[in-house]
Write a protein that holds these residues in place. Structure first.
Motif, PDB file in Angstrom:
ATOM      1  N   GLY A 101       6.390   7.869  -5.114  1.00  0.00           N
ATOM      2  CA  GLY A 101       6.607   9.086  -4.366  1.00  0.00           C
ATOM      3  C   GLY A 101       6.412   8.963  -2.862  1.00  0.00           C
ATOM      4  N   VAL A 102       6.054   7.782  -2.393  1.00  0.00           N
ATOM      5  CA  VAL A 102       5.889   7.517  -0.966  1.00  0.00           C
ATOM      6  C   VAL A 102       6.345   6.088  -0.682  1.00  0.00           C
ATOM      7  CG1 VAL A 102       4.003   9.153  -0.536  1.00  0.00           C
ATOM      8  CG2 VAL A 102       3.467   6.840  -1.300  1.00  0.00           C
ATOM      9  N   PRO A 103       6.862   5.824   0.514  1.00  0.00           N
ATOM     10  CA  PRO A 103       7.285   4.460   0.828  1.00  0.00           C
ATOM     11  C   PRO A 103       6.069   3.545   1.008  1.00  0.00           C
ATOM     12  CG  PRO A 103       7.596   5.884   2.729  1.00  0.00           C
ATOM     13  CD  PRO A 103       7.154   6.760   1.599  1.00  0.00           C
ATOM     14  N   PRO A 104       6.217   2.274   0.648  1.00  0.00           N
ATOM     15  CA  PRO A 104       5.098   1.344   0.771  1.00  0.00           C
ATOM     16  C   PRO A 104       4.994   0.720   2.156  1.00  0.00           C
ATOM     17  CG  PRO A 104       6.958   0.214  -0.199  1.00  0.00           C
ATOM     18  CD  PRO A 104       7.379   1.653  -0.009  1.00  0.00           C
ATOM     19  N   LYS A 105       3.791   0.304   2.476  1.00  0.00           N
ATOM     20  CA  LYS A 105       3.555  -0.572   3.623  1.00  0.00           C
ATOM     21  C   LYS A 105       3.366  -1.955   3.011  1.00  0.00           C
ATOM     22  CE  LYS A 105       0.229  -1.673   7.229  1.00  0.00           C
ATOM     23  NZ  LYS A 105      -1.114  -1.386   7.767  1.00  0.00           N
TER      24      LYS A 105
ATOM     25  N   ASP B 200      -7.589   2.988  -4.770  1.00  0.00           N
ATOM     26  CA  ASP B 200      -8.840   3.040  -4.014  1.00  0.00           C
ATOM     27  C   ASP B 200      -9.714   4.190  -4.515  1.00  0.00           C
ATOM     28  OD1 ASP B 200      -7.914   5.384  -2.804  1.00  0.00           O
ATOM     29  OD2 ASP B 200      -8.030   4.615  -0.786  1.00  0.00           O
ATOM     30  N   GLU B 201     -10.980   4.146  -4.156  1.00  0.00           N
ATOM     31  CA  GLU B 201     -11.958   5.103  -4.665  1.00  0.00           C
ATOM     32  C   GLU B 201     -11.592   6.554  -4.354  1.00  0.00           C
ATOM     33  OE1 GLU B 201     -16.579   5.927  -3.767  1.00  0.00           O
ATOM     34  OE2 GLU B 201     -16.090   3.873  -4.374  1.00  0.00           O
ATOM     35  N   SER B 202     -11.019   6.806  -3.184  1.00  0.00           N
ATOM     36  CA  SER B 202     -10.657   8.178  -2.813  1.00  0.00           C
ATOM     37  C   SER B 202      -9.421   8.669  -3.573  1.00  0.00           C
ATOM     38  CB  SER B 202     -10.386   8.272  -1.311  1.00  0.00           C
ATOM     39  OG  SER B 202      -9.137   7.667  -0.988  1.00  0.00           O
ATOM     40  N   GLY B 203      -8.658   7.727  -4.123  1.00  0.00           N
ATOM     41  CA  GLY B 203      -7.425   8.086  -4.820  1.00  0.00           C
ATOM     42  C   GLY B 203      -6.253   8.328  -3.896  1.00  0.00           C
TER      43      GLY B 203
ATOM     44  N   ALA C  44      -2.746   3.839  -3.457  1.00  0.00           N
ATOM     45  CA  ALA C  44      -2.503   2.906  -4.549  1.00  0.00           C
ATOM     46  C   ALA C  44      -2.092   1.601  -3.885  1.00  0.00           C
ATOM     47  CB  ALA C  44      -1.402   3.420  -5.468  1.00  0.00           C
ATOM     48  N   ARG C  45      -2.616   0.501  -4.387  1.00  0.00           N
ATOM     49  CA  ARG C  45      -2.295  -0.800  -3.790  1.00  0.00           C
ATOM     50  C   ARG C  45      -1.927  -1.782  -4.887  1.00  0.00           C
ATOM     51  NH1 ARG C  45      -7.475  -0.407  -0.105  1.00  0.00           N
ATOM     52  NH2 ARG C  45      -6.567   0.588   1.711  1.00  0.00           N
ATOM     53  N   ASN C  46      -0.966  -2.612  -4.567  1.00  0.00           N
ATOM     54  CA  ASN C  46      -0.585  -3.712  -5.438  1.00  0.00           C
ATOM     55  C   ASN C  46      -0.797  -4.995  -4.644  1.00  0.00           C
ATOM     56  OD1 ASN C  46       0.235  -1.826  -7.338  1.00  0.00           O
ATOM     57  ND2 ASN C  46       2.365  -1.919  -6.731  1.00  0.00           N
TER      58      ASN C  46
ATOM     59  N   THR D 198       0.831  -1.195   0.000  1.00  0.00           N
ATOM     60  CA  THR D 198       0.000   0.000   0.000  1.00  0.00           C
ATOM     61  C   THR D 198       0.869   1.249   0.000  1.00  0.00           C
ATOM     62  OG1 THR D 198      -1.710  -1.173   1.253  1.00  0.00           O
ATOM     63  CG2 THR D 198      -1.832   1.230   1.238  1.00  0.00           C
ATOM     64  N   PHE D 199       0.533   2.162  -0.902  1.00  0.00           N
ATOM     65  CA  PHE D 199       1.173   3.469  -0.981  1.00  0.00           C
ATOM     66  C   PHE D 199       0.104   4.488  -0.601  1.00  0.00           C
ATOM     67  CE2 PHE D 199       3.043   0.652  -4.110  1.00  0.00           C
ATOM     68  CZ  PHE D 199       4.398   0.797  -3.886  1.00  0.00           C
TER      69      PHE D 199
END
Length: 98
Positions: free
Chosen positions: A79-83, A44-47, A50-52, A7-8
């Motif tokens: 542009g952001v670290p993932p979880k 996701d709907e809110s934008g 981003a998920r892979n 998840t980003f």
């Protein structure tokens, strides 16, 4: 099997077309990748996330893929670290016909 949810999350919205472009450009290296059964690029709907999602044959292959180098690379792309979450797949339905 093991699932991996990456998840980003960010405070601003991800641009849908930019995420779709990333998915198109990065699809190739995953096609036919040993040990990888499935990968999806999602927004996701809110934008705001981003998920892979990946399904791997086993946890060893999954963890071997998510190296520090890969995490740094995708941080630069999104542009952001993932979880990264590892999930035990206890059942799987594949209707693809393959």
């Amino acid at each position: 099997m093991i699932g991996v949810l990456v998840t980003f999350a960010q405070t601003d919205e991800f641009d849908r077309s930019a995420v779709a472009k990333i998915a198109g450009e990065l699809r190739g290296p995953f096609e036919g990748m040993a040990g990888l059964r499935f990968k999806s690029f999602m927004l996701d709907e809110s934008g705001r996330q981003a998920r892979n999602f990946y399904v791997w044959d086993d946890e060893e292959k999954a963890r071997a893929f998510f190296t520090e180098e890969i995490v740094d690379k995708v941080t630069g792309i999104y542009g952001v670290p993932p979880k990264i979450e590892y999930l035990d797949v206890v059942g799987f339905v594949d209707n693809s016909g393959s």
